[in-house]
Motif scaffolding. Sequence first.
Motif, PDB file in Angstrom:
ATOM      1  N   ILE A  89       0.837  -1.204   0.000  1.00  0.00           N
ATOM      2  CA  ILE A  89       0.000   0.000   0.000  1.00  0.00           C
ATOM      3  C   ILE A  89       0.868   1.248   0.000  1.00  0.00           C
ATOM      4  CG2 ILE A  89      -1.594   1.358   1.419  1.00  0.00           C
ATOM      5  CD1 ILE A  89      -2.921  -1.312   2.210  1.00  0.00           C
ATOM      6  N   ILE A  90       1.876   1.279   0.880  1.00  0.00           N
ATOM      7  CA  ILE A  90       2.742   2.459   0.981  1.00  0.00           C
ATOM      8  C   ILE A  90       3.504   2.693  -0.324  1.00  0.00           C
ATOM      9  CG2 ILE A  90       4.767   3.424   2.145  1.00  0.00           C
ATOM     10  CD1 ILE A  90       3.888   1.774   4.644  1.00  0.00           C
ATOM     11  N   LEU A  91       4.065   1.651  -0.866  1.00  0.00           N
ATOM     12  CA  LEU A  91       4.946   1.812  -2.030  1.00  0.00           C
ATOM     13  C   LEU A  91       4.166   2.087  -3.303  1.00  0.00           C
ATOM     14  CD1 LEU A  91       7.483  -0.967  -1.076  1.00  0.00           C
ATOM     15  CD2 LEU A  91       7.802   1.508  -0.902  1.00  0.00           C
ATOM     16  N   GLN A  92       2.980   1.528  -3.431  1.00  0.00           N
ATOM     17  CA  GLN A  92       2.156   1.848  -4.598  1.00  0.00           C
ATOM     18  C   GLN A  92       1.685   3.300  -4.543  1.00  0.00           C
ATOM     19  OE1 GLN A  92       1.774   0.063  -7.193  1.00  0.00           O
ATOM     20  NE2 GLN A  92       1.768  -2.112  -6.705  1.00  0.00           N
ATOM     21  N   GLU A  93       1.347   3.769  -3.357  1.00  0.00           N
ATOM     22  CA  GLU A  93       0.906   5.159  -3.220  1.00  0.00           C
ATOM     23  C   GLU A  93       2.062   6.122  -3.493  1.00  0.00           C
ATOM     24  OE1 GLU A  93      -1.530   8.541  -2.376  1.00  0.00           O
ATOM     25  OE2 GLU A  93      -1.888   6.494  -3.095  1.00  0.00           O
ATOM     26  N   ASN A  94       3.255   5.794  -3.016  1.00  0.00           N
ATOM     27  CA  ASN A  94       4.408   6.646  -3.300  1.00  0.00           C
ATOM     28  C   ASN A  94       4.689   6.705  -4.793  1.00  0.00           C
ATOM     29  OD1 ASN A  94       6.357   7.819  -0.973  1.00  0.00           O
ATOM     30  ND2 ASN A  94       5.158   6.108  -0.176  1.00  0.00           N
ATOM     31  N   ALA A  95       4.596   5.568  -5.471  1.00  0.00           N
ATOM     32  CA  ALA A  95       4.818   5.565  -6.921  1.00  0.00           C
ATOM     33  C   ALA A  95       3.776   6.419  -7.624  1.00  0.00           C
ATOM     34  CB  ALA A  95       4.786   4.129  -7.441  1.00  0.00           C
ATOM     35  N   ARG A  96       2.544   6.348  -7.153  1.00  0.00           N
ATOM     36  CA  ARG A  96       1.475   7.149  -7.755  1.00  0.00           C
ATOM     37  C   ARG A  96       1.757   8.643  -7.611  1.00  0.00           C
ATOM     38  NH1 ARG A  96      -3.546   9.508  -6.879  1.00  0.00           N
ATOM     39  NH2 ARG A  96      -3.364   9.424  -4.613  1.00  0.00           N
ATOM     40  N   ARG A  97       2.465   9.013  -6.556  1.00  0.00           N
ATOM     41  CA  ARG A  97       2.797  10.415  -6.290  1.00  0.00           C
ATOM     42  C   ARG A  97       4.113  10.846  -6.942  1.00  0.00           C
ATOM     43  NH1 ARG A  97      -1.570  13.156  -3.831  1.00  0.00           N
ATOM     44  NH2 ARG A  97      -2.672  11.667  -2.499  1.00  0.00           N
ATOM     45  N   GLY A  98       4.756   9.951  -7.681  1.00  0.00           N
ATOM     46  CA  GLY A  98       5.979  10.314  -8.380  1.00  0.00           C
ATOM     47  C   GLY A  98       7.262   9.929  -7.687  1.00  0.00           C
ATOM     48  N   VAL A  99       7.180   9.232  -6.565  1.00  0.00           N
ATOM     49  CA  VAL A  99       8.371   8.784  -5.839  1.00  0.00           C
ATOM     50  C   VAL A  99       8.740   7.398  -6.356  1.00  0.00           C
ATOM     51  CG1 VAL A  99       9.347   8.191  -3.583  1.00  0.00           C
ATOM     52  CG2 VAL A  99       7.766  10.126  -3.800  1.00  0.00           C
ATOM     53  N   THR A 100       9.878   7.283  -7.014  1.00  0.00           N
ATOM     54  CA  THR A 100      10.276   6.003  -7.595  1.00  0.00           C
ATOM     55  C   THR A 100      11.212   5.207  -6.690  1.00  0.00           C
ATOM     56  OG1 THR A 100      12.033   7.133  -8.795  1.00  0.00           O
ATOM     57  CG2 THR A 100       9.969   6.780  -9.960  1.00  0.00           C
ATOM     58  N   GLY A 101      11.807   5.862  -5.688  1.00  0.00           N
ATOM     59  CA  GLY A 101      12.674   5.164  -4.752  1.00  0.00           C
ATOM     60  C   GLY A 101      12.682   5.874  -3.414  1.00  0.00           C
ATOM     61  N   LEU A 102      12.871   5.116  -2.331  1.00  0.00           N
ATOM     62  CA  LEU A 102      12.810   5.728  -1.002  1.00  0.00           C
ATOM     63  C   LEU A 102      13.598   4.914   0.013  1.00  0.00           C
ATOM     64  CD1 LEU A 102      10.706   3.725   0.654  1.00  0.00           C
ATOM     65  CD2 LEU A 102       8.968   5.045  -0.552  1.00  0.00           C
ATOM     66  N   LEU A 103      13.829   5.539   1.171  1.00  0.00           N
ATOM     67  CA  LEU A 103      14.309   4.843   2.351  1.00  0.00           C
ATOM     68  C   LEU A 103      13.118   4.604   3.262  1.00  0.00           C
ATOM     69  CD1 LEU A 103      17.659   6.686   3.214  1.00  0.00           C
ATOM     70  CD2 LEU A 103      17.300   4.628   1.837  1.00  0.00           C
ATOM     71  N   ALA A 104      12.848   3.356   3.574  1.00  0.00           N
ATOM     72  CA  ALA A 104      11.747   3.021   4.478  1.00  0.00           C
ATOM     73  C   ALA A 104      12.119   3.516   5.869  1.00  0.00           C
ATOM     74  CB  ALA A 104      11.521   1.515   4.485  1.00  0.00           C
ATOM     75  N   THR A 105      11.420   4.543   6.329  1.00  0.00           N
ATOM     76  CA  THR A 105      11.797   5.194   7.588  1.00  0.00           C
ATOM     77  C   THR A 105      11.049   4.549   8.743  1.00  0.00           C
ATOM     78  OG1 THR A 105      12.181   7.220   6.358  1.00  0.00           O
ATOM     79  CG2 THR A 105      12.072   7.388   8.752  1.00  0.00           C
TER      80      THR A 105
END
Length: 267
Positions: A89-105
């Motif tokens: 859920i978190i990663l699909q939503e981030n991708a939808r917002r334009g975030v292609t990579g992240l550090l899981a905080t």
Amino acid sequence: MISNPQTTLALINGKVVLPDRVAEGMAVIIERSSASGSIAAVVDENRLPVEIKRIDVDGRWITPGLIDIHTHGALGHTFNEPSAEAFNIILQENARRGVTGLLATVAAAPLDDLLQTFEFIRQWMSAPRPGSQVFGAHLESPYISPQQCGALDPQSLRSPSDGSAAQLLEFADVLRIFVLAPELPGASELVARLKEHNILPAAGHSMAKEEHVLAAVQSGLRHVTHLFSAMSTTVREGPWRKPGLLETALVHPGLTVEMIADNKHLP
């Protein structure tokens, strides 16, 4: 320039964010494969080959994929939940917002919970996944000041000198940023161990004075998390005003800083 027109498309009529300016009248050419896509070129719209499919973005902003180094979750879920449902859920939503990579905080939590979470992140990173890609973990650790814990659980706080960090360092392949309070007993020693493991030591959630920060810098401190938020500022000692973590972070050339512009972390 483009080897297979069927695998390409062009974004047009947008505001293209370039390193030195925002440009209009430019097209962003995307090369697509079955698994992903990448930016192939940025050209004048008038120079596009006829055969390329065009997508009119109607004046929207066009950027490369965004990288978020400090994000705790999305849509009611956090990275402290070691489950496929929460991460998807978190990663699909981030991708939808334009975030292609992240550090899981990951926020401070009981030690066993943290170990379980990092083991899950390790397994998650071992295979391709849909949505934003997880590049590692950013830990707002339990080794912080009770006076500056902010939204972190005060019941989970620990001392850097209690030996528990050794278990966290077993996940050096996962951990990328590790936040702690430099003034705590054993903090400078932990900073040095983080540096040895190629984990970026960061100061935050801290009541440190300048002297504590400088000692940690000597051990390898290089970063300060969410500037202005949950950190010490100038204090008066006799006739003198002494800088805290905020002022030291602003002026020290060896420290990078993180700013969260969400109308909550900045004054």
